[in-house]
Motif scaffolding. Structure first.
Motif, mmCIF file in Angstrom:
data_model
loop_
_atom_site.group_PDB
_atom_site.id
_atom_site.type_symbol
_atom_site.label_atom_id
_atom_site.label_comp_id
_atom_site.label_asym_id
_atom_site.label_seq_id
_atom_site.Cartn_x
_atom_site.Cartn_y
_atom_site.Cartn_z
ATOM 1 N N THR A 263 -7.350 -18.819 -9.525
ATOM 2 C CA THR A 263 -7.687 -19.885 -8.586
ATOM 3 C C THR A 263 -7.623 -21.200 -9.349
ATOM 4 O O THR A 263 -7.856 -21.243 -10.563
ATOM 5 C CB THR A 263 -9.087 -19.738 -7.952
ATOM 6 O OG1 THR A 263 -10.100 -20.201 -8.846
ATOM 7 C CG2 THR A 263 -9.371 -18.319 -7.504
ATOM 8 N N CYS B 1 -1.928 -17.629 -7.222
ATOM 9 C CA CYS B 1 -3.068 -18.477 -7.549
ATOM 10 C C CYS B 1 -3.550 -19.153 -6.278
ATOM 11 O O CYS B 1 -2.776 -19.830 -5.598
ATOM 12 C CB CYS B 1 -2.650 -19.527 -8.579
ATOM 13 S SG CYS B 1 -3.994 -20.594 -9.129
ATOM 14 N N VAL C 258 -14.534 -24.466 -9.097
ATOM 15 C CA VAL C 258 -14.602 -23.376 -8.125
ATOM 16 C C VAL C 258 -15.995 -23.263 -7.498
ATOM 17 O O VAL C 258 -16.122 -22.862 -6.339
ATOM 18 C CB VAL C 258 -14.146 -22.038 -8.747
ATOM 19 C CG1 VAL C 258 -15.163 -21.511 -9.746
ATOM 20 C CG2 VAL C 258 -13.843 -21.010 -7.670
ATOM 21 N N ARG D 157 -12.684 -21.364 -2.135
ATOM 22 C CA ARG D 157 -11.781 -20.379 -2.734
ATOM 23 C C ARG D 157 -12.558 -19.361 -3.573
ATOM 24 O O ARG D 157 -12.120 -18.232 -3.754
ATOM 25 C CB ARG D 157 -10.680 -21.047 -3.548
ATOM 26 C CG ARG D 157 -11.107 -21.663 -4.850
ATOM 27 C CD ARG D 157 -9.929 -22.323 -5.575
ATOM 28 N NE ARG D 157 -10.308 -22.847 -6.862
ATOM 29 C CZ ARG D 157 -10.822 -24.055 -7.079
ATOM 30 N NH1 ARG D 157 -10.996 -24.895 -6.070
ATOM 31 N NH2 ARG D 157 -11.142 -24.427 -8.301
ATOM 32 N N GLY D 158 -13.733 -19.760 -4.062
ATOM 33 C CA GLY D 158 -14.577 -18.830 -4.806
ATOM 34 C C GLY D 158 -15.033 -17.659 -3.955
ATOM 35 O O GLY D 158 -15.102 -16.521 -4.434
ATOM 36 N N ALA E 83 -12.019 -15.359 -3.535
ATOM 37 C CA ALA E 83 -11.801 -14.635 -4.791
ATOM 38 C C ALA E 83 -12.842 -13.539 -4.985
ATOM 39 O O ALA E 83 -12.502 -12.415 -5.368
ATOM 40 C CB ALA E 83 -11.837 -15.619 -5.956
ATOM 41 N N GLU F 31 -9.347 -14.840 -12.270
ATOM 42 C CA GLU F 31 -9.593 -15.793 -13.355
ATOM 43 C C GLU F 31 -9.501 -17.188 -12.747
ATOM 44 O O GLU F 31 -8.504 -17.531 -12.115
ATOM 45 C CB GLU F 31 -8.553 -15.631 -14.460
ATOM 46 C CG GLU F 31 -8.801 -16.536 -15.645
ATOM 47 C CD GLU F 31 -7.796 -16.330 -16.761
ATOM 48 O OE1 GLU F 31 -7.426 -17.340 -17.393
ATOM 49 O OE2 GLU F 31 -7.369 -15.187 -16.986
ATOM 50 N N HIS F 32 -10.559 -17.960 -12.928
ATOM 51 C CA HIS F 32 -10.600 -19.319 -12.403
ATOM 52 C C HIS F 32 -10.080 -20.278 -13.463
ATOM 53 O O HIS F 32 -10.602 -20.323 -14.568
ATOM 54 C CB HIS F 32 -12.025 -19.702 -11.985
ATOM 55 C CG HIS F 32 -12.597 -18.774 -10.963
ATOM 56 N ND1 HIS F 32 -12.158 -18.728 -9.671
ATOM 57 C CD2 HIS F 32 -13.575 -17.839 -11.072
ATOM 58 C CE1 HIS F 32 -12.851 -17.809 -9.006
ATOM 59 N NE2 HIS F 32 -13.702 -17.268 -9.824
ATOM 60 N N GLU G 247 -10.097 -23.746 -14.767
ATOM 61 C CA GLU G 247 -10.917 -24.939 -14.579
ATOM 62 C C GLU G 247 -10.646 -25.969 -15.635
ATOM 63 O O GLU G 247 -10.026 -25.812 -16.594
ATOM 64 C CB GLU G 247 -12.386 -24.570 -14.562
ATOM 65 C CG GLU G 247 -12.692 -23.732 -13.347
ATOM 66 C CD GLU G 247 -14.066 -23.962 -12.756
ATOM 67 O OE1 GLU G 247 -14.609 -25.063 -12.882
ATOM 68 O OE2 GLU G 247 -14.581 -23.041 -12.156
#
Length: 144
Positions: free
Chosen positions: A10, A112, A120, A125-126, A129, A141-142, A144
């Protein structure tokens, strides 16, 4: 025999210059960006806007880097105007998650999730996910 676990990512574009954004996607081996914004045509930064034609905006930015683009407005945050959108959006994903993510999970390769918020923890989007990761067979895997 167990099924292989697929990794997805993400990312939020907020505050990122386009070259940094694309560099992060490429560094993580992202093949397709799955845009989960409700209205990608209304992005405040032109490079991240879903234009009327694919030769402009985010589709062009990604295509120039060899990355695919797909829009998933059904995963957009319809509760964004609420002060506390997290609870109702989380409930929506829990109740209709399989339906909402059907097209997303059919994407081949590494994808992604994309939205505007850089962190996030501040973005819907969290929840998407977390839903996929809880289903099994997915690892997130975020970036950031």
């Amino acid at each position: 025999m167990t099924d292989a676990i697929r990794t997805f990512f993400t990312i939020g574009y907020g505050g990122r210059p386009p070259d940094e954004f694309v560099g992060l996607l490429r560094a993580h081996g992202v093949e397709t960006v799955a845009d989960v914004r409700l209205r990608p045509d209304r992005a405040s930064l032109g490079a991240y806007t879903k234009a009327k034609t694919a030769d402009k905006g985010i589709e062009k930015l990604l295509a120039d880097a060899g990355i695919g683009y797909r829009s998933f407005p059904e995963l957009g945050n319809v509760f964004l105007d609420m002060d506390d959108w997290t609870a109702p959006y989380g409930e929506l994903v829990e109740r209709a998650g399989d339906l909402l993510t059907r097209r997303l999970v059919a994407l081949p390769g590494t994808f992604c999730l994309l939205c505007a918020e850089k962190r996030v923890a501040e973005c819907h989007r969290g929840a998407v996910a977390a839903y996929l990761a809880a289903r099994g067979g997915w690892r997130v895997e975020h970036i950031e």
